[in-house]
Write a protein that holds these residues in place. Structure first.
Motif, mmCIF file in Angstrom:
data_model
loop_
_atom_site.group_PDB
_atom_site.id
_atom_site.type_symbol
_atom_site.label_atom_id
_atom_site.label_comp_id
_atom_site.label_asym_id
_atom_site.label_seq_id
_atom_site.Cartn_x
_atom_site.Cartn_y
_atom_site.Cartn_z
ATOM 1 N N GLU A 21 -3.645 4.929 -12.232
ATOM 2 C CA GLU A 21 -4.218 6.271 -12.312
ATOM 3 C C GLU A 21 -3.276 7.318 -11.732
ATOM 4 O O GLU A 21 -3.601 8.506 -11.707
ATOM 5 C CB GLU A 21 -5.552 6.315 -11.555
ATOM 6 N N ASP A 22 -2.132 6.881 -11.274
ATOM 7 C CA ASP A 22 -1.178 7.770 -10.602
ATOM 8 C C ASP A 22 -0.738 8.885 -11.550
ATOM 9 O O ASP A 22 -0.254 8.630 -12.657
ATOM 10 C CB ASP A 22 0.035 6.951 -10.146
ATOM 11 N N GLU A 23 -0.940 10.136 -11.124
ATOM 12 C CA GLU A 23 -0.576 11.303 -11.935
ATOM 13 C C GLU A 23 0.842 11.785 -11.658
ATOM 14 O O GLU A 23 1.299 12.745 -12.276
ATOM 15 C CB GLU A 23 -1.564 12.443 -11.672
ATOM 16 N N GLY A 24 1.536 11.148 -10.713
ATOM 17 C CA GLY A 24 2.896 11.582 -10.395
ATOM 18 C C GLY A 24 2.892 12.876 -9.593
ATOM 19 O O GLY A 24 1.844 13.451 -9.278
ATOM 20 N N THR A 25 4.078 13.343 -9.278
ATOM 21 C CA THR A 25 4.220 14.587 -8.511
ATOM 22 C C THR A 25 5.588 15.184 -8.794
ATOM 23 O O THR A 25 6.465 14.537 -9.391
ATOM 24 C CB THR A 25 4.052 14.324 -6.994
ATOM 25 N N THR A 26 5.773 16.432 -8.384
ATOM 26 C CA THR A 26 7.052 17.120 -8.528
ATOM 27 C C THR A 26 7.605 17.407 -7.141
ATOM 28 O O THR A 26 6.928 18.032 -6.316
ATOM 29 C CB THR A 26 6.892 18.440 -9.304
ATOM 30 N N LEU B 82 3.209 9.366 -1.364
ATOM 31 C CA LEU B 82 4.512 8.824 -0.966
ATOM 32 C C LEU B 82 5.516 9.942 -0.704
ATOM 33 O O LEU B 82 6.354 9.841 0.195
ATOM 34 C CB LEU B 82 5.055 7.890 -2.050
ATOM 35 N N ALA B 83 5.431 11.020 -1.503
ATOM 36 C CA ALA B 83 6.386 12.123 -1.361
ATOM 37 C C ALA B 83 5.971 13.133 -0.305
ATOM 38 O O ALA B 83 6.721 14.081 -0.026
ATOM 39 C CB ALA B 83 6.556 12.835 -2.708
ATOM 40 N N GLU C 131 -9.422 -12.325 -11.748
ATOM 41 C CA GLU C 131 -9.636 -12.808 -10.386
ATOM 42 C C GLU C 131 -9.668 -11.650 -9.385
ATOM 43 O O GLU C 131 -10.423 -11.668 -8.419
ATOM 44 C CB GLU C 131 -8.534 -13.803 -10.002
ATOM 45 N N PHE C 132 -8.829 -10.666 -9.608
ATOM 46 C CA PHE C 132 -8.846 -9.465 -8.769
ATOM 47 C C PHE C 132 -8.182 -8.338 -9.540
ATOM 48 O O PHE C 132 -7.553 -8.569 -10.593
ATOM 49 C CB PHE C 132 -8.138 -9.698 -7.418
ATOM 50 N N ALA C 133 -8.318 -7.119 -9.021
ATOM 51 C CA ALA C 133 -7.746 -5.939 -9.675
ATOM 52 C C ALA C 133 -7.031 -5.097 -8.623
ATOM 53 O O ALA C 133 -7.540 -4.901 -7.512
ATOM 54 C CB ALA C 133 -8.828 -5.120 -10.369
ATOM 55 N N LEU C 134 -5.860 -4.602 -9.002
ATOM 56 C CA LEU C 134 -5.069 -3.732 -8.126
ATOM 57 C C LEU C 134 -5.041 -2.337 -8.749
ATOM 58 O O LEU C 134 -4.651 -2.182 -9.914
ATOM 59 C CB LEU C 134 -3.647 -4.269 -7.978
ATOM 60 N N VAL C 135 -5.475 -1.321 -7.984
ATOM 61 C CA VAL C 135 -5.577 0.049 -8.488
ATOM 62 C C VAL C 135 -4.553 0.925 -7.769
ATOM 63 O O VAL C 135 -4.494 0.936 -6.530
ATOM 64 C CB VAL C 135 -6.991 0.620 -8.284
ATOM 65 N N LEU C 136 -3.751 1.650 -8.562
ATOM 66 C CA LEU C 136 -2.813 2.641 -8.030
ATOM 67 C C LEU C 136 -3.451 4.015 -8.240
ATOM 68 O O LEU C 136 -3.498 4.514 -9.362
ATOM 69 C CB LEU C 136 -1.467 2.550 -8.757
ATOM 70 N N PRO C 137 -4.010 4.652 -7.193
ATOM 71 C CA PRO C 137 -4.833 5.862 -7.354
ATOM 72 C C PRO C 137 -4.014 7.072 -7.811
ATOM 73 O O PRO C 137 -2.775 7.044 -7.867
ATOM 74 C CB PRO C 137 -5.418 6.072 -5.952
ATOM 75 N N LYS C 138 -4.744 8.171 -8.103
ATOM 76 C CA LYS C 138 -4.127 9.370 -8.673
ATOM 77 C C LYS C 138 -3.041 9.959 -7.790
ATOM 78 O O LYS C 138 -2.030 10.450 -8.276
ATOM 79 C CB LYS C 138 -5.207 10.425 -8.935
ATOM 80 N N THR C 139 -3.257 9.940 -6.493
ATOM 81 C CA THR C 139 -2.330 10.631 -5.574
ATOM 82 C C THR C 139 -1.283 9.685 -4.990
ATOM 83 O O THR C 139 -0.676 9.994 -3.966
ATOM 84 C CB THR C 139 -3.125 11.269 -4.425
ATOM 85 N N PHE C 140 -1.073 8.532 -5.618
ATOM 86 C CA PHE C 140 -0.166 7.538 -5.038
ATOM 87 C C PHE C 140 1.245 8.114 -4.859
ATOM 88 O O PHE C 140 1.818 8.076 -3.767
ATOM 89 C CB PHE C 140 -0.138 6.302 -5.935
ATOM 90 N N SER C 141 1.820 8.677 -5.921
ATOM 91 C CA SER C 141 3.175 9.249 -5.829
ATOM 92 C C SER C 141 3.201 10.464 -4.909
ATOM 93 O O SER C 141 4.136 10.641 -4.120
ATOM 94 C CB SER C 141 3.692 9.632 -7.219
ATOM 95 N N LEU D 131 8.491 12.619 -9.902
ATOM 96 C CA LEU D 131 8.342 11.323 -9.244
ATOM 97 C C LEU D 131 7.051 10.687 -9.721
ATOM 98 O O LEU D 131 5.977 11.264 -9.608
ATOM 99 C CB LEU D 131 8.306 11.491 -7.718
ATOM 100 N N SER D 132 7.183 9.472 -10.279
ATOM 101 C CA SER D 132 6.014 8.736 -10.756
ATOM 102 C C SER D 132 6.217 7.268 -10.399
ATOM 103 O O SER D 132 6.848 6.507 -11.126
ATOM 104 C CB SER D 132 5.851 8.919 -12.272
ATOM 105 N N VAL D 133 5.685 6.880 -9.242
ATOM 106 C CA VAL D 133 5.913 5.540 -8.718
ATOM 107 C C VAL D 133 4.909 4.537 -9.285
ATOM 108 O O VAL D 133 5.243 3.378 -9.521
ATOM 109 C CB VAL D 133 5.836 5.550 -7.171
ATOM 110 N N GLY D 134 3.681 4.974 -9.524
ATOM 111 C CA GLY D 134 2.633 4.062 -9.972
ATOM 112 C C GLY D 134 3.012 3.271 -11.211
ATOM 113 O O GLY D 134 2.940 2.030 -11.205
ATOM 114 N N PRO D 135 3.426 3.923 -12.308
ATOM 115 C CA PRO D 135 3.817 3.161 -13.503
ATOM 116 C C PRO D 135 4.974 2.202 -13.239
ATOM 117 O O PRO D 135 5.016 1.103 -13.803
ATOM 118 C CB PRO D 135 4.208 4.264 -14.496
ATOM 119 N N GLN D 136 5.897 2.609 -12.364
ATOM 120 C CA GLN D 136 7.015 1.715 -12.052
ATOM 121 C C GLN D 136 6.523 0.450 -11.364
ATOM 122 O O GLN D 136 6.961 -0.664 -11.686
ATOM 123 C CB GLN D 136 8.025 2.441 -11.158
ATOM 124 N N VAL D 137 5.601 0.609 -10.401
ATOM 125 C CA VAL D 137 5.061 -0.556 -9.707
ATOM 126 C C VAL D 137 4.337 -1.468 -10.694
ATOM 127 O O VAL D 137 4.500 -2.700 -10.673
ATOM 128 C CB VAL D 137 4.111 -0.116 -8.576
#
Length: 687
Positions: free
Chosen positions: A59-64, A120-121, A107-117, A71-77
């Motif tokens: 769900e990471d929307e990235g940042t500038t 980080l920045a 078995e489980f789910a990993l969520v990368l939220p909207k504000t992840f990037s 910067l968009s880390v979520g899709p990379q991860v």
């Protein structure tokens, strides 16, 4: 009857017929099936985690960034997780992931939220926020999956943190290099400023010298102007006297016109007086000419000085605005001088005219004296000339008065110029002092910047990369393994091999009689009876140990560092377990078999076969240190993995002690059972 013959008799009994033989074969295979199948199922579960379905939600929307970089880390991860094949990752949305974990699809789910990037920045904006990973699990699906998922998330967190730290460290080190370069430029500029100020200081010293010379010249000019004013005052008095004399001359000539007696003497006196007047006028005219020449020269010198001053100031580093300001001040000083010069030049011309007229009068008076005979005829001309002379003298008086006023103004202007030059000299001196201080400051600045540049690190690109990588992962792991299990199954093998030997020994006594009734009835030695009853299951137990070891090593490919020693140790453990169960059966019969099962359960939880034994509850410590399976597992570990054999002696001694204790107990049981009570003839429970 010896113990061996009793053992052979029991073996013949057990193998008499097809079904008994099959039963023996089945009992021999029980440990192999138990230990082999369990280790087969758990041989390498971590190697098949890529078959476990899991979900990753981006769900990471990235940042500038402030630099404009996206910067968009979520899709990379997420991409890295999918490529790693650590699990069977599926990129889905949050709703599908939540439903999938709930119904067991994932078995489980990993969520990368909207504000992840953005989180980080955030440290770059000095408003740090911790980036969060959301993990959704369901222990109803599988508890270990939850544990493994936590480890995966921890690794992802560590990897992302290392990348962020490495990036931040790289930018920080690049900033150091930039600062170092800028400080070096600043030091170079300070050096140039120091050199320029040195030159400026030299120029200011020269300017001081020139200002002193100009001040001296200005003072001399002021003194000359004062003298000129005083001389013109004297000349004005003379011109006044001349005007008065010329008037008297005119009156006298008028009187002379009617009175010509004593004319020769009077004309001679007139010629002498006229000559004196001409000489005086020539002197006055000469002084006026000198004053006019000096005034013109002064004006030219001031222009030359202005030009030279502008050139000198420009050479000394003054800006054009500063030069223009200085020239403007000197121009103010030159204004009165120009006005005075104009008046002086005009007065000088009038003085020259006066001198010329006076000389004509003198010549006329001389001619008159020489022409006394013709005096009468020239009286009218002389009277007319005297009238002109009176008019000219009056004009001369007026001109000299004007010249005197101009000279006074010149003296005043020169005095003002002297004052201005004094102020200029003071300013130049202040400028010299300021430039000296500025030079000292520039020197200190250059030194400080040079020293500072040396103290600021300037790593190369390779060094920055190495340092950033080290800061991103400051601690590495150097794993020195003194003994290594190749897989998860290999790690569990010592526990299940030992447990399989106990289970194998346990099932043997479902068919094997612990003590031979025939030998007991014949009152054979209790020791021989006990050994004769122990040898058949001991032989079977040894065969079981060898079979399960062969199945594990050759069937599952679990290697042993010391295969022969491991197999021998397993045989010892197996015959020891047989001796213990044999003693229980000999003493307690069917109840003894149950006690053997209970003892197996106690050892199962206290032996430390999976987790370190220190993690078991404290009340179980006693059983761990006393019961034989703990030492069997420890010995198999050291022999299979190739670890230190320091504790192997203890393991052997404990097993031998239990073996001897079991046989001793069996012998005592055989001694006791030489007397048959009524219960033995008709037992309450038979298994």
């Amino acid at each position: 009857m010896t113990a061996v013959r009793m053992a052979l008799s029991e073996l013949r009994r057990l193998t008499a017929g097809r079904l008994p033989k099959l039963a023996v074969v089945a009992m021999l295979c029980v440990p192999m099936l138990y230990g082999g199948l369990y280790l087969y199922a758990n041989h390498d579960p971590y190697g098949r985690l890529d078959k476990v379905p899991t979900a990753v939600v981006v769900e990471d929307e990235g940042t500038t960034l402030s630099t404009g970089e996206k910067l968009s880390v979520g899709p990379q991860v997420a991409d890295e997780l999918v490529k790693s094949k650590s699990f069977d990752w599926h990129r889905v949305d949050r709703a599908e992931a939540t439903a999938g974990v709930s119904d067991g699809k994932y078995e489980f789910a990993l969520v990368l939220p909207k504000t992840f990037s953005a989180d980080l920045a955030s440290s770059a904006e000095f408003q740090p926020r911790q980036a969060t990973l959301e993990l959704t699990t369901n222990d109803a699906n599988n508890y270990l999956a939850h544990t493994i998922a936590n480890q995966v998330v921890a690794q992802v967190t560590k990897t992302v943190a290392a990348q962020v730290s490495e990036t931040a460290a790289s930018k920080l080190l690049a900033g150091f290099s930039t600062i170092h370069g800028q400080v070096e430029k600043g030091a170079a500029g300070a050096g140039q400023l120091q050199s320029g100020l040195t030159s400026a200081n030299t120029g200011v010293v020269q300017l001081q010298t020139g200002a002193n010379q100009l001040n001296t010249a200005q003072k001399q000019l002021s003194t000359g102007a004062t003298k000129l004013s005083n001389g013109l005052g004297t000349a004005g008095k003379g011109a006044s006297d001349l005007a008065s004399g010329a008037g008297q001359l005119s009156t006298g000539l008028g009187t002379l016109k009617t009175k010509t007696s004593g004319l020769p003497a009077q004309t001679k006196a007139l010629a002498t007086g006229a000559d004196q007047v001409a000489d005086g006028n020539e002197k006055i005219a000469g002084v006026g000419q000198q004053v006019a020449t000096a005034s013109s020269t002064l004006l030219k010198d001031l222009s030359t000085i202005d030009a030279g001053l502008a050139t000198s100031l420009k050479e000394r580093g003054f800006t054009q605005a500063q030069i223009n300001q200085v020239l403007a001040e000197t121009a103010k000083l030159r204004g009165p001088v120009i006005t005075a010069n104009t008046k002086i030049q005009s007065t000088s011309k009038q003085l020259n005219q006066l001198s010329t007229g006076a000389r004509q009068v003198s010549n006329g008076a001389s001619a008159l004296a020489s022409a006394t005979p013709a005096l009468t005829s020239g009286i009218s001309s002389a009277a007319s000339g005297a009238a002109k002379l009176s008019t000219g003298a009056t004009d001369l008086k007026t001109g000299v008065a004007s010249l005197q006023a101009g000279a006074s103004q010149l003296a005043t202007g020169e005095q003002q110029a002297v004052t201005g030059q004094g102020q200029l000299l003071t300013g130049v001196n202040s400028l010299a002092t300021g430039i000296g201080k500025l030079k000292t400051g520039a020197t200190e600045l250059n030194t400080a910047l040079t020293n500072g540049a040396k103290q600021i690190p300037d790593p190369s690109a390779e060094a920055r990369k190495a340092v950033a990588e080290t800061l991103g992962a400051p601690v590495g792991l150097k794993n020195t393994s003194q003994a290594t299990a190749d897989s998860y199954g290999a790690g569990l093998a010592p526990f299940f091999l030992s447990l399989a030997c106990w289970i194998g020994a346990y099932v043997l006594f479902l068919l094997v009689r612990p003590l031979s009734p025939r030998a007991l009835a014949a009152l054979q030695s209790p020791v021989r009876v006990a050994l004769g009853g122990w040898l058949p299951p001991a032989i079977f137990g040894a065969i079981q140990a060898v079979l399960v070891f062969i199945a594990v090593v050759f069937g599952l490919g679990i290697e042993a560092a010391h295969p022969w020693l491991t197999a021998g140790f397993l045989v010892l453990a197996s015959v020891t377990f047989v001796a213990i169960l044999h003693a229980l059966s000999a003493w307690f019969g069917a109840v003894g078999k149950f006690l053997g099962l209970v003892l197996m359960v106690i050892q199962l939880v206290s032996a430390g076969g999976t987790f370190p034994w220190q993690t078991i509850p404290a009340p179980l410590y006693f059983f761990h240190h006393v019961l034989p399976m703990s030492y069997a597992i420890d010995g198999v570990r050291h022999l299979m993995y190739g670890g230190s054999g320091a504790s192997l002696g203890t393991d052997l001694l404990v097993l031998v002690a239990w073996l001897v204790a079991g046989l001793t107990a069996s012998s005592l049981a055989a001694r006791k059972q030489r007397v048959w009570p009524a219960k033995k003839l008709q037992p309450e429970l038979a298994l």
